[in-house]
Design a protein around this motif. Structure first.
Motif, PDB file in Angstrom:
ATOM      1  N   PHE A 237       0.820  -1.209   0.000  1.00 21.68           N
ATOM      2  CA  PHE A 237       0.000   0.000   0.000  1.00 21.68           C
ATOM      3  C   PHE A 237       0.858   1.264   0.000  1.00 21.68           C
ATOM      4  N   GLY A 238       2.140   1.103   0.277  1.00 15.84           N
ATOM      5  CA  GLY A 238       2.983   2.286   0.426  1.00 15.84           C
ATOM      6  C   GLY A 238       2.642   3.070   1.671  1.00 15.84           C
ATOM      7  N   GLY A 239       2.025   2.417   2.651  1.00 17.61           N
ATOM      8  CA  GLY A 239       1.596   3.107   3.862  1.00 17.61           C
ATOM      9  C   GLY A 239       2.755   3.682   4.645  1.00 17.61           C
ATOM     10  N   TYR A 240       3.878   2.976   4.662  1.00 16.47           N
ATOM     11  CA  TYR A 240       5.069   3.548   5.285  1.00 16.47           C
ATOM     12  C   TYR A 240       6.034   3.986   4.191  1.00 16.47           C
ATOM     13  N   PHE A 241       6.889   4.934   4.532  1.00 21.08           N
ATOM     14  CA  PHE A 241       7.828   5.458   3.555  1.00 21.08           C
ATOM     15  C   PHE A 241       8.965   4.479   3.284  1.00 21.08           C
ATOM     16  N   SER A 242       9.242   4.243   2.012  1.00 19.93           N
ATOM     17  CA  SER A 242      10.437   3.532   1.584  1.00 19.93           C
ATOM     18  C   SER A 242      10.906   4.151   0.277  1.00 19.93           C
ATOM     19  N   SER A 243      12.154   3.930  -0.068  1.00 24.19           N
ATOM     20  CA  SER A 243      12.660   4.411  -1.356  1.00 24.19           C
ATOM     21  C   SER A 243      11.846   3.821  -2.504  1.00 24.19           C
ATOM     22  N   ASN A 244      11.486   2.546  -2.378  1.00 23.80           N
ATOM     23  CA  ASN A 244      10.815   1.828  -3.461  1.00 23.80           C
ATOM     24  C   ASN A 244       9.434   2.381  -3.771  1.00 23.80           C
ATOM     25  N   SER A 245       8.729   2.830  -2.731  1.00 23.33           N
ATOM     26  CA  SER A 245       7.363   3.311  -2.936  1.00 23.33           C
ATOM     27  C   SER A 245       7.293   4.809  -3.183  1.00 23.33           C
ATOM     28  N   SER A 246       8.408   5.529  -2.982  1.00 25.34           N
ATOM     29  CA  SER A 246       8.306   6.985  -2.952  1.00 25.34           C
ATOM     30  C   SER A 246       9.384   7.717  -3.741  1.00 25.34           C
ATOM     31  N   THR A 247      10.595   7.782  -3.226  1.00 24.52           N
ATOM     32  CA  THR A 247      11.607   8.645  -3.831  1.00 24.52           C
ATOM     33  C   THR A 247      12.156   8.103  -5.149  1.00 24.52           C
ATOM     34  N   LEU A 248      12.372   6.793  -5.248  1.00 25.50           N
ATOM     35  CA  LEU A 248      12.873   6.245  -6.505  1.00 25.50           C
ATOM     36  C   LEU A 248      11.842   6.371  -7.631  1.00 25.50           C
ATOM     37  N   PRO A 249      10.555   6.092  -7.396  1.00 27.69           N
ATOM     38  CA  PRO A 249       9.572   6.357  -8.443  1.00 27.69           C
ATOM     39  C   PRO A 249       9.521   7.839  -8.839  1.00 27.69           C
ATOM     40  N   ALA A 250       9.709   8.732  -7.865  1.00 21.87           N
ATOM     41  CA  ALA A 250       9.724  10.164  -8.185  1.00 21.87           C
ATOM     42  C   ALA A 250      10.893  10.496  -9.100  1.00 21.87           C
ATOM     43  N   ALA A 251      12.062   9.916  -8.799  1.00 24.00           N
ATOM     44  CA  ALA A 251      13.231  10.138  -9.662  1.00 24.00           C
ATOM     45  C   ALA A 251      12.987   9.561 -11.052  1.00 24.00           C
ATOM     46  N   GLU A 252      12.375   8.391 -11.108  1.00 26.93           N
ATOM     47  CA  GLU A 252      12.116   7.741 -12.386  1.00 26.93           C
ATOM     48  C   GLU A 252      11.157   8.553 -13.258  1.00 26.93           C
ATOM     49  N   ARG A 253      10.171   9.189 -12.631  1.00 29.45           N
ATOM     50  CA  ARG A 253       9.182   9.958 -13.386  1.00 29.45           C
ATOM     51  C   ARG A 253       9.806  11.132 -14.138  1.00 29.45           C
ATOM     52  N   THR A 254      10.951  11.589 -13.690  1.00 33.52           N
ATOM     53  CA  THR A 254      11.597  12.722 -14.366  1.00 33.52           C
ATOM     54  C   THR A 254      12.215  12.323 -15.696  1.00 33.52           C
ATOM     55  N   GLY A 255      12.465  11.036 -15.885  1.00 33.46           N
ATOM     56  CA  GLY A 255      13.175  10.574 -17.068  1.00 33.46           C
ATOM     57  C   GLY A 255      14.673  10.785 -16.995  1.00 33.46           C
ATOM     58  N   ASN A 256      15.165  11.237 -15.849  1.00 31.88           N
ATOM     59  CA  ASN A 256      16.594  11.537 -15.701  1.00 31.88           C
ATOM     60  C   ASN A 256      17.376  10.454 -14.966  1.00 31.88           C
ATOM     61  N   MET A 257      16.710   9.417 -14.468  1.00 32.98           N
ATOM     62  CA  MET A 257      17.390   8.398 -13.675  1.00 32.98           C
ATOM     63  C   MET A 257      17.679   7.139 -14.483  1.00 32.98           C
ATOM     64  N   THR A 258      18.875   6.637 -14.327  1.00 36.63           N
ATOM     65  CA  THR A 258      19.231   5.298 -14.780  1.00 36.63           C
ATOM     66  C   THR A 258      19.592   4.500 -13.544  1.00 36.63           C
ATOM     67  N   LEU A 259      18.925   3.384 -13.322  1.00 39.21           N
ATOM     68  CA  LEU A 259      19.156   2.564 -12.134  1.00 39.21           C
ATOM     69  C   LEU A 259      19.818   1.255 -12.539  1.00 39.21           C
ATOM     70  N   ARG A 260      20.941   0.943 -11.907  1.00 40.14           N
ATOM     71  CA  ARG A 260      21.628  -0.323 -12.186  1.00 40.14           C
ATOM     72  C   ARG A 260      21.825  -1.081 -10.878  1.00 40.14           C
ATOM     73  N   ALA A 261      21.190  -2.243 -10.763  1.00 34.46           N
ATOM     74  CA  ALA A 261      21.338  -3.091  -9.585  1.00 34.46           C
ATOM     75  C   ALA A 261      22.556  -3.998  -9.748  1.00 34.46           C
ATOM     76  N   ASN A 262      22.863  -4.778  -8.696  1.00 33.36           N
ATOM     77  CA  ASN A 262      23.976  -5.734  -8.708  1.00 33.36           C
ATOM     78  C   ASN A 262      25.298  -5.068  -9.104  1.00 33.36           C
ATOM     79  N   SER A 263      25.503  -3.856  -8.612  1.00 33.91           N
ATOM     80  CA  SER A 263      26.686  -3.066  -8.961  1.00 33.91           C
ATOM     81  C   SER A 263      27.419  -2.670  -7.688  1.00 33.91           C
ATOM     82  N   ILE A 264      28.499  -3.380  -7.387  1.00 34.36           N
ATOM     83  CA  ILE A 264      29.247  -3.145  -6.159  1.00 34.36           C
ATOM     84  C   ILE A 264      30.297  -2.064  -6.402  1.00 34.36           C
TER      85      ILE A 264
END
Length: 567
Positions: A237-264
């Motif tokens: 529900f996104g009832g509590y704040f997390s990056s996944n439910s809030s800030t990362l989607p906001a960054a993604e909506r701008t079209g300016n974010m590239t996210l790469r997982a599994n990157s140490i």
């Protein structure tokens, strides 16, 4: 991905601070690469145990013997990992570290980091905290005060949604709050007792927690808390704040974010000519491939100890001991909060009352010691607060009576009596010899040096722990509760999961690593905004402060970038 691309910014980490850095940088128009060392976790889609009931877990939510071996350090925390949350906690066999002295390093390597499993308690610092080092001649002075951070607290609270009660306390500033969650009847009894039986201003309130409690405010796709208390599994529900439910989607909506997982990320690339960082070194966690990515700005948000490790590994001709470490300050002054000590009690009465839902929050007792001459305590500096809660036991408490017959069957259908407990969270001082270094011998599976912790509670902390227990017992007894018992679980620093320090903020590059804007003194296009920059620890949960400083630093970086300061 094209390694020849020069991004405007790179953000290392996707947890509480990484998400905020990504959001603010992207919304300011910067093309931003966000790197996460763990696997992808998509909001809702990858919360695989979010709706499981206890009977859906094969071991009643306990870890199997095999999983206990994989999480032999993570399970020191006691309440986690469980069978339903183990995938959000690291495998200690794959991610080892060294302990010259015991340090309980609890981690979550995945997109979202520990924002998926944090306790969500959200409290502001006050000038009592920011000024303490200077007034007591401890460590170094903070180069900022509350007035500089207050607008950023406002911004963060308004965006993430923090419910709570305004109190007007100088040691715990009020914020932008949604309606508070409610106390239950036993907690209200303790609240009345503290108000009437203590003359030092102590009080009890509901915790200030990052949960949406009403539908009237728009939180961009997030809904209000459903009182399921399954937060550590990921909230659909996104009832509590997390990056996944809030800030990362906001960054993604701008079209300016590239996210790469599994990157140490294991190092920062430094240009001896421009005196600036130009990118980061990466090992692909799945393939072992070595990569480099370039940018004009770097934000370290990997979590405090991980960010310190990256800086220590970033060696060059100008920085043979790690970037920003020419005065041997990097990796020092490690802090945490006291945890797993306090008191509990049984409560008579209120057997005709219960509570509705599974409130994912408890009560909070703000700091009341060493605030002024009236509250001054002998033997230790700084202070502590408490988090706790009251609940009704279940029917299992009657099993010891070996009952039988009709009365026993009826008892099984009723809840047990009430109980209450509180845990102390106390401040740890920034001792210069509490430090983390790179192991000279031990490597991880990717060939990178393990961190080695040499951190301990010292005299001030040990005396504070005794006071925390004594005061907890006194408060529960004052309310007339029964069988009051103090507890103090064997532990070391780290278990509060509020580890901080190692790249502290200060005025002088000889005694600190970053400046008042979170920039590494000697390399100003590197920003450190996770817990590593903390100069002292206060006694409140630090995540809200991390987020406020990160938002402030990201906007500072964007301004500097647009002025052409970073080449």
């Amino acid at each position: 991905m094209n390694q020849n691309t020069v991004y405007d910014a790179i953000v290392v980490g996707t947890g509480i601070t990484g998400g905020w850095a990504a959001k603010e940088l992207c919304e300011n128009g910067l093309k931003t690469l966000v790197l996460e060392r763990g696997p992808m976790v998509k909001h809702v889609e990858d919360y695989k145990t979010m709706n499981d009931d206890p009977w859906d877990q094969p071991f009643k939510n306990r870890l199997s013997l095999e999983d206990e071996k994989k999480h032999h350090k993570q399970k020191r925390v006691g309440w986690a990992p469980t069978d339903a949350t183990k995938h959000f906690f690291v495998n200690d066999l794959e991610h080892p570290y060294q302990e010259t002295k015991r340090f309980d390093w609890i981690r979550g390597y995945q997109v979202g980091g520990r924002s998926l499993t944090w306790g969500r308690q959200s409290y502001r610092w006050s000038d009592i905290d920011f000024e303490a080092n200077l007034k007591e001649d401890i460590a170094v002075d903070w180069p900022v005060r509350y007035a500089a951070i207050a607008p950023w607290y406002d911004k963060v609270e308004s965006y993430i949604g923090v419910s709570g009660e305004k109190l007007g306390l100088p040691q715990l500033p009020d914020g932008q709050f949604l309606p508070p969650m409610g106390l239950n009847c036993v907690e209200e009894d303790l609240q009345k007792s503290l108000r009437s039986k203590f003359d030092d201003g102590r009080l009890l309130t509901i915790g200030r927690v990052a949960h949406i409690t009403e539908n009237t405010v728009e939180f961009e796709g997030r809904g209000p808390c459903q009182y399921r208390n399954r937060c550590w599994r990921g909230c659909p529900f996104g009832g509590y704040f997390s990056s996944n439910s809030s800030t990362l989607p906001a960054a993604e909506r701008t079209g300016n974010m590239t996210l790469r997982a599994n990157s140490i990320v294991h190092g920062i690339i430094y240009d001896e000519n421009t005196k600036q960082a130009t990118g980061v070194k990466v090992v692909d966690a799945e393939t072992g491939e070595k990569l480099e990515f370039n940018s004009k700005i770097i934000f370290l948000c990997a979590s405090a100890m991980a960010s310190v490790g990256i800086l220590l590994q970033s060696k060059s001709e100008s920085f043979p001991n790690g970037i920003g470490n020419n005065y041997d300050e990097l990796g020092r002054n490690i802090m945490d909060h006291h945890y797993q000590l306090g008191a509990s009690a049984k409560v008579d009465g209120h057997l005709d009352k219960y509570y509705k839902g599974r409130r994912p929050n408890g009560f909070y007792i703000p700091r009341f010691a060493n605030l002024d001459e009236k509250t001054k305590r002998e033997g230790f500096l700084r202070g502590f607060g408490y988090q706790g809660g009251a609940s009704r036991d279940n029917w299992s408490e009657i099993v010891a009576e070996f009952g039988y017959g009709e009365a026993y069957k009826k008892a099984m259908l009723q809840p047990g009596g009430w109980q209450i407990g509180m845990t102390g969270f106390g401040e740890m001082l920034p001792h210069h010899d509490n430090r983390v270094t790179l192991s000279e011998e031990k490597k991880d599976k990717w060939g990178l040096p393990q961190l080695d912790f040499d951190v301990e509670f010292k005299e001030n902390e040990l005396k504070m722990r005794e006071a925390i227990k004594e005061e907890a017992v006194a408060m529960l007894k004052s309310a007339g509760f029964k069988n009051v018992n103090a507890y103090d679980t064997e532990t070391g620093p780290g278990l509060g999961i509020h580890e901080m320090g190692g790249a502290r903020m200060g005025w002088n590059p000889r005694t600190s690593v970053v400046n008042k804007n979170n920039q590494v003194h000697d390399v100003p296009n590197i920003y450190v905004t996770d817990g590593a920059f903390m100069t002292s620890a206060s006694c409140v949960n630090p995540s809200l402060t991390y987020m406020a400083f990160t938002a402030r630093a990201a906007n500072h970086a964007a301004e500097q970038f647009k002025m052409g300061k970073f080449v």
